[in-house]
Enzyme design. Sequence first.
Site, PDB file in Angstrom:
ATOM      1  N   ASN A  95      58.533  -1.014  37.231  1.00  0.00           N
ATOM      2  CA  ASN A  95      58.385  -1.493  35.593  1.00  0.00           C
ATOM      3  C   ASN A  95      59.612  -2.080  35.200  1.00  0.00           C
ATOM      4  O   ASN A  95      60.627  -1.293  34.869  1.00  0.00           O
ATOM      5  CB  ASN A  95      58.083  -0.006  34.668  1.00  0.00           C
ATOM      6  CG  ASN A  95      57.891  -0.420  33.286  1.00  0.00           C
ATOM      7  OD1 ASN A  95      57.998  -1.672  32.865  1.00  0.00           O
ATOM      8  ND2 ASN A  95      58.017   0.713  32.502  1.00  0.00           N
TER       9      ASN A  95
ATOM     10  N   LYS B 146      60.218  -3.489  32.545  1.00  0.00           N
ATOM     11  CA  LYS B 146      60.661  -3.413  30.727  1.00  0.00           C
ATOM     12  C   LYS B 146      60.799  -4.602  30.252  1.00  0.00           C
ATOM     13  O   LYS B 146      60.208  -5.741  30.998  1.00  0.00           O
ATOM     14  CB  LYS B 146      61.434  -2.264  30.865  1.00  0.00           C
ATOM     15  CG  LYS B 146      61.177  -0.981  31.577  1.00  0.00           C
ATOM     16  CD  LYS B 146      62.163   0.223  31.009  1.00  0.00           C
ATOM     17  CE  LYS B 146      61.584   1.380  31.943  1.00  0.00           C
ATOM     18  NZ  LYS B 146      62.560   2.594  31.573  1.00  0.00           N
TER      19      LYS B 146
ATOM     20  N   HIS C  30      53.379   4.188  27.659  1.00  0.00           N
ATOM     21  CA  HIS C  30      54.665   4.497  28.168  1.00  0.00           C
ATOM     22  C   HIS C  30      55.633   5.347  27.197  1.00  0.00           C
ATOM     23  O   HIS C  30      55.663   4.781  25.803  1.00  0.00           O
ATOM     24  CB  HIS C  30      55.576   3.065  28.645  1.00  0.00           C
ATOM     25  CG  HIS C  30      56.871   3.513  29.472  1.00  0.00           C
ATOM     26  ND1 HIS C  30      57.830   3.858  28.762  1.00  0.00           N
ATOM     27  CD2 HIS C  30      57.227   3.583  30.632  1.00  0.00           C
ATOM     28  CE1 HIS C  30      59.082   4.227  29.569  1.00  0.00           C
ATOM     29  NE2 HIS C  30      58.600   3.923  30.753  1.00  0.00           N
TER      30      HIS C  30
ATOM     31  N   GLU D 241      58.420   4.724  25.876  1.00  0.00           N
ATOM     32  CA  GLU D 241      59.054   3.624  25.023  1.00  0.00           C
ATOM     33  C   GLU D 241      58.145   2.859  24.126  1.00  0.00           C
ATOM     34  O   GLU D 241      58.451   2.622  22.897  1.00  0.00           O
ATOM     35  CB  GLU D 241      59.730   2.649  25.965  1.00  0.00           C
ATOM     36  CG  GLU D 241      61.123   3.303  26.677  1.00  0.00           C
ATOM     37  CD  GLU D 241      61.493   2.700  28.175  1.00  0.00           C
ATOM     38  OE1 GLU D 241      60.894   1.681  28.233  1.00  0.00           O
ATOM     39  OE2 GLU D 241      62.364   3.375  28.509  1.00  0.00           O
TER      40      GLU D 241
ATOM     41  N   GLU E 170      56.294  11.074  33.669  1.00  0.00           N
ATOM     42  CA  GLU E 170      57.749  10.821  33.317  1.00  0.00           C
ATOM     43  C   GLU E 170      58.275  11.374  32.232  1.00  0.00           C
ATOM     44  O   GLU E 170      58.220  11.097  31.015  1.00  0.00           O
ATOM     45  CB  GLU E 170      57.613   9.092  32.891  1.00  0.00           C
ATOM     46  CG  GLU E 170      57.099   8.154  33.928  1.00  0.00           C
ATOM     47  CD  GLU E 170      57.555   6.813  33.623  1.00  0.00           C
ATOM     48  OE1 GLU E 170      57.816   6.216  34.629  1.00  0.00           O
ATOM     49  OE2 GLU E 170      57.486   6.289  32.413  1.00  0.00           O
TER      50      GLU E 170
ATOM     51  N   GLY F  82      66.062   6.643  32.810  1.00  0.00           N
ATOM     52  CA  GLY F  82      67.272   5.841  32.485  1.00  0.00           C
ATOM     53  C   GLY F  82      68.527   6.725  32.462  1.00  0.00           C
ATOM     54  O   GLY F  82      69.758   6.330  31.973  1.00  0.00           O
TER      55      GLY F  82
ATOM     56  N   SER G 120      64.497   7.990  36.679  1.00  0.00           N
ATOM     57  CA  SER G 120      65.662   8.023  37.629  1.00  0.00           C
ATOM     58  C   SER G 120      65.371   8.083  38.938  1.00  0.00           C
ATOM     59  O   SER G 120      66.252   8.636  39.859  1.00  0.00           O
ATOM     60  CB  SER G 120      66.559   8.939  37.141  1.00  0.00           C
ATOM     61  OG  SER G 120      67.134   8.818  35.858  1.00  0.00           O
TER      62      SER G 120
HETATM   63  P1  13P Z   1      64.299   4.727  35.259  1.00  0.00           P
HETATM   64  O1  13P Z   1      63.687   4.781  36.721  1.00  0.00           O
HETATM   65  O2  13P Z   1      65.125   3.451  34.630  1.00  0.00           O
HETATM   66  O3  13P Z   1      64.570   5.964  34.604  1.00  0.00           O
HETATM   67  O4  13P Z   1      62.962   4.326  34.288  1.00  0.00           O
HETATM   68  C1  13P Z   1      61.639   5.050  34.576  1.00  0.00           C
HETATM   69  C2  13P Z   1      60.463   4.419  33.645  1.00  0.00           C
HETATM   70  O5  13P Z   1      60.495   4.548  32.637  1.00  0.00           O
HETATM   71  C3  13P Z   1      59.491   3.687  34.725  1.00  0.00           C
HETATM   72  O6  13P Z   1      58.474   3.425  33.709  1.00  0.00           O
END
Ligand code: 13P
Length: 264
Positions: free
Chosen positions: A12, A14, A104, A106, A176, A182, A222
Amino acid sequence: MTSRRIPLVAGNWKMNFDHLEATYFVQQLAWKLRDARFDYKRCEVALMPSFTSLRSVQVLVESDKLRIRYGAQAVSVTSQGAFTGDVSADMIAHLGCSYVIVGHSERRKYHPEDDANIVDQVRAVLAAGMQPILCVGESYEERRKGIELDFAVGQVHDVTRDLSDEEASRLIVAYEPVWAIGTGMVATPQSAQDAAKAIRDDLTATFSTTVGDTVRILYGGSVSSKNAVELIGEPDVDGFLIGGAALKVDELTKICRLTLEATA
Ligand code: 13P
């Protein structure tokens, strides 16, 4: 993971990479996996670029017959009309997308995406012939209260319960935990497994054993080449949804190779 399901390593991106960077990355990933004689039949690899890169990625994938799949990060719940800035499921499907990330954390945080909206996104993606990657997972607060499994299961259940068995079998779920995204704080393999198993058991109870056995449940938060092997070793973890590590081509290549080797 069990051998019945094909693992999926999905990146992803983003809001990273313009279409030139996206194209360059896909070329590099394809070269590196080709050099490694990567077997895409035994492990799917997918990337989720920004809307602005999808057409460039499609042209590259189709012209060079690459085996890398791709998809979008969100979708409108409506099919067309006066919805400034939105992108419909059909528009995304017409670019050769296989997947769309739905819900997601976010998106839930920064946009008005509640359960009702997420149900409609899932339905729109399915109706357009693609697979939704439905993201769920608890925040630190729910984990502190010890209700993380109920919370994640509830998020899947509330959004999917009215689907038909056929629709439900095309779901992909990404567990997740928000605190792991992150942050460098990855869930332990056991807690990823506990959540994946609880979600799978609920899908089996709501739909059927076939649906429970078919739906792939990814872990996200992560993920890196340092923790991927242990996580994929869990029976109900069928792959990854990767953020930061999917922006580095050598790291993503390594995770793809490790996932394939660990599930061979
Ligand atoms: P990270 O791998 O940067 O923690 O992000 C995970 C994520 O949000 C994937 O959709």
